[in-house]
Design an enzyme around this catalytic site. Structure first.
Site, PDB file in Angstrom:
ATOM      1  N   SER A 254      -2.034   4.280  11.945  1.00  0.00           N
ATOM      2  CA  SER A 254      -3.033   3.415  12.564  1.00  0.00           C
ATOM      3  C   SER A 254      -2.693   3.220  14.035  1.00  0.00           C
ATOM      4  O   SER A 254      -1.746   3.807  14.551  1.00  0.00           O
ATOM      5  CB  SER A 254      -3.056   2.064  11.863  1.00  0.00           C
ATOM      6  OG  SER A 254      -1.874   1.354  12.203  1.00  0.00           O
ATOM      7  N   LYS A 255      -3.483   2.374  14.669  1.00  0.00           N
ATOM      8  CA  LYS A 255      -3.301   2.091  16.096  1.00  0.00           C
ATOM      9  C   LYS A 255      -1.879   1.666  16.426  1.00  0.00           C
ATOM     10  O   LYS A 255      -1.379   1.966  17.498  1.00  0.00           O
ATOM     11  CB  LYS A 255      -4.249   0.952  16.498  1.00  0.00           C
ATOM     12  CG  LYS A 255      -5.482   1.422  17.202  1.00  0.00           C
ATOM     13  CD  LYS A 255      -6.031   0.272  18.038  1.00  0.00           C
ATOM     14  CE  LYS A 255      -7.529   0.365  18.128  1.00  0.00           C
ATOM     15  NZ  LYS A 255      -8.204  -0.869  17.777  1.00  0.00           N
ATOM     16  N   ARG A 256      -1.263   0.959  15.512  1.00  0.00           N
ATOM     17  CA  ARG A 256       0.089   0.481  15.761  1.00  0.00           C
ATOM     18  C   ARG A 256       1.060   1.617  16.102  1.00  0.00           C
ATOM     19  O   ARG A 256       2.046   1.417  16.787  1.00  0.00           O
ATOM     20  CB  ARG A 256       0.644  -0.236  14.524  1.00  0.00           C
ATOM     21  CG  ARG A 256       0.264  -1.685  14.403  1.00  0.00           C
ATOM     22  CD  ARG A 256       0.810  -2.252  13.105  1.00  0.00           C
ATOM     23  NE  ARG A 256       0.291  -1.512  11.959  1.00  0.00           N
ATOM     24  CZ  ARG A 256       1.036  -0.918  11.060  1.00  0.00           C
ATOM     25  NH1 ARG A 256       2.341  -0.941  11.156  1.00  0.00           N
ATOM     26  NH2 ARG A 256       0.483  -0.282  10.035  1.00  0.00           N
ATOM     27  N   HIS A 257       0.779   2.791  15.569  1.00  0.00           N
ATOM     28  CA  HIS A 257       1.683   3.916  15.781  1.00  0.00           C
ATOM     29  C   HIS A 257       1.323   4.731  17.021  1.00  0.00           C
ATOM     30  O   HIS A 257       1.842   5.793  17.241  1.00  0.00           O
ATOM     31  CB  HIS A 257       1.652   4.849  14.563  1.00  0.00           C
ATOM     32  CG  HIS A 257       1.982   4.161  13.286  1.00  0.00           C
ATOM     33  ND1 HIS A 257       1.041   3.928  12.315  1.00  0.00           N
ATOM     34  CD2 HIS A 257       3.137   3.624  12.837  1.00  0.00           C
ATOM     35  CE1 HIS A 257       1.625   3.293  11.304  1.00  0.00           C
ATOM     36  NE2 HIS A 257       2.885   3.102  11.602  1.00  0.00           N
ATOM     37  N   GLY A 258       0.421   4.236  17.816  1.00  0.00           N
ATOM     38  CA  GLY A 258      -0.099   5.023  18.939  1.00  0.00           C
ATOM     39  C   GLY A 258      -1.569   5.250  18.638  1.00  0.00           C
ATOM     40  O   GLY A 258      -2.130   4.598  17.775  1.00  0.00           O
TER      41      GLY A 258
END
Ligand code: GLU
Length: 485
Positions: A254-258
């Protein structure tokens, strides 16, 4: 090679395409190309509130940018269309009528509230929800009542009891399910919209799909689909469920990972061939250790039996390394084109400057290119060539200029450069630097580091003999004097 391969991806146009789905699309595309088969794009757009044609356009643009052109799709002539589910409602209806007639499905009048009640009752008992089958055996009178009350029915599939469903998955091997785990399920909603598990079967049949290659999250849907294939009398395609793409913390990417969407990578200056190479290795690997593989090689090597059962872990460091490799292999011209929006955005230049200084810009690119992981980093790497006043990057840089011997070093170079030709060239600079070093006898580090910091504000970066000619004589002298203050 497997004959007449036809594979597909079927995204929902409810948002840009997620990187995990792009990976799945790539596996399908590679499989099609490897086998000289067909790669098909179709849209699952039955969620009318959330499906948007803009998202279809974005998905098509991203796939094209990555080089995954489809052979059949909503925008091409294809013999097996339509390639959008909302354009096939009559077809879904027709098959549902057949199932109703053959008593393999029935009309269900249960309201959402009734179903919700069943669901929460099961949850209370800690059981998985299965529809009770209430409407399966309505007698004629009950049916009449329901029809009379004006409730719009859904069409529900009758799951045969006591049946073992075995999926011979090309990645996972034999996966078994019992039909008793499944309750009768809706195939067409009261508003006439088909449910995924049903529509996908009709679509795959209509489009003569030979191999369903998709992510593992769909394996739990597969037994329902298999039952439908059988009930409809359709030949069942081969299934290959690839593992999921996870972040380094092993949760869904998800966004958290880039960035989770392709568009973001394009904007940041990742190259399509790097992404393709990287994504192909997320859950697939050929024999051997080699990781840099241009697309032709991927096509040549891609087989389903080398898809991994374990999740593919999205490692941005690896993508950056790979992208850096492809940047270094690209022409300066290409990288300049990609860098231009970043340079403009950073306020380093405008269109006019670009037109007037293209040659010089190309040399700047040549000098910084090797250190880029993605083109967006040009902002930091090329800053030294554009800033009016040198800014010290960090404390380390500041400290370099505090050393006692620094004024002597800078003054000596200033004097040397004074005598140099106006269009000072690399070999000339090399000579000058050597002379300064020889004269001062301070050791290379005490000479070159202060010069570097005075000219660039950084303790690292491209070679001085490359930097100095690009800055030009005047700017170099200015910066040396400024640092001497
Ligand atoms: N719309 C589904 C998805 O993109 C399609 C699943 C399938 O390939 O059957 O996940």
């Amino acid at each position: 090679m497997t004959d007449n391969v036809r594979v597909r991806i079927a995204p929902s146009p409810t948002g840009p395409i997620h990187i995990g789905n792009v990976r799945t699309a790539l596996f399908n595309w590679l499989y099609a190309r490897h086998n000289k088969g067909k790669f098909i794009l179709r849209f699952e757009d039955t969620d009318q509130a959330r499906s948007k044609s803009e998202f279809e356009d974005i998905i098509m643009k991203e796939l094209r940018w990555l080089g995954m052109q489809w052979d059949e799709g909503p925008d091409t002539d294809g013999s097996y269309g339509p390639y959008r589910q909302t354009e096939k409602l009559e077809i879904y209806q027709k098959h549902a009528e057949q199932l109703l007639e053959e008593k393999k499905a029935y009309l269900c009048y249960c309201s959402p509230e009734e179903i919700e009640k069943e669901r929460s009752d099961s949850a209370k008992k800690g059981e998985a929800f299965r529809y009770s089958g209430k409407c399966r055996n309505l007698n004629e009178e009950e049916k009449k009542d329901k029809i009379g009350s004006g409730i719009k029915p859904s069409v529900r599939f009758k799951v045969p009891s006591g049946k073992d469903i075995v999926i011979d998955d090309l990645v996972r091997g034999k996966v078994e399910f019992s039909s008793d785990m499944l309750g009768d399920f809706v195939i067409i909603r009261p508003d006439g919209m088909p449910i995924y598990n049903y529509a996908v079967v009709i679509d795959d049949y209509d489009m003569k799909i030979t191999h369903v290659i998709r992510a593992e999250e769909h394996i739990s849907n597969t037994p329902r689909q298999v039952l439908l294939y059988e009930a409809l009398g359709f030949e069942i395609p081969r299934f290959a469920h690839a593992s999921m793409v996870l972040g380094p913390d092993r949760t869904k990417l998800s966004k958290r990972h880039g960035a989770a969407f392709v568009g973001q990578y394009r904007e940041d200056g990742y190259l399509p061939e790097a992404l393709v190479n990287f994504l192909a290795l997320l859950g697939w690997s050929p024999e051997g250790e080699e990781e840099i593989m241009p697309v032709d090689e991927l096509v040549q090597k891609f087989t389903l039996d080398r898809i991994a059962k374990n999740p593919g872990i999205f490692d941005i460091q690896k993508l950056n390394w790979m992208n850096g490799h492809y940047i270094r292999k690209s022409s300066d011209e290409r990288i300049l084109d990609l860098a231009l929006p970043h340079l403009k955005k950073a306020g380093y230049l405008d269109e006019e400057f670009y037109t007037d200084n293209r040659e010089w810009l190309m040399q700047v690119i040549a000098v910084v290119k090797d250190n880029l992981e993605y083109v967006g980093q040009i902002k930091e790497h090329a800053k030294l060539f554009f800033q009016e006043k040198v800014e010290m990057e960090d404390k380390k840089a500041e400290d370099v200029l505090k050393e006692e011997t620094v004024p002597l070093v800078l003054r000596t170079l200033h004097k040397k450069i004074e005598g140099a030709s106006d269009s000072i060239r690399q070999d000339e600079v090399k000579g000058l630097l050597k002379e300064v070093n020889k004269e001062l006898k301070l050791g290379g580090k005490k000479v070159f580091m202060p010069i570097r910091v005075a000219l660039t504000g950084q303790t690292h970066g491209p070679e001085l003999y490359q930097v100095i000619p690009l800055l030009g004589k005047e700017k170099v002298q200015q910066r040396l004097l400024e640092a001497l203050k």
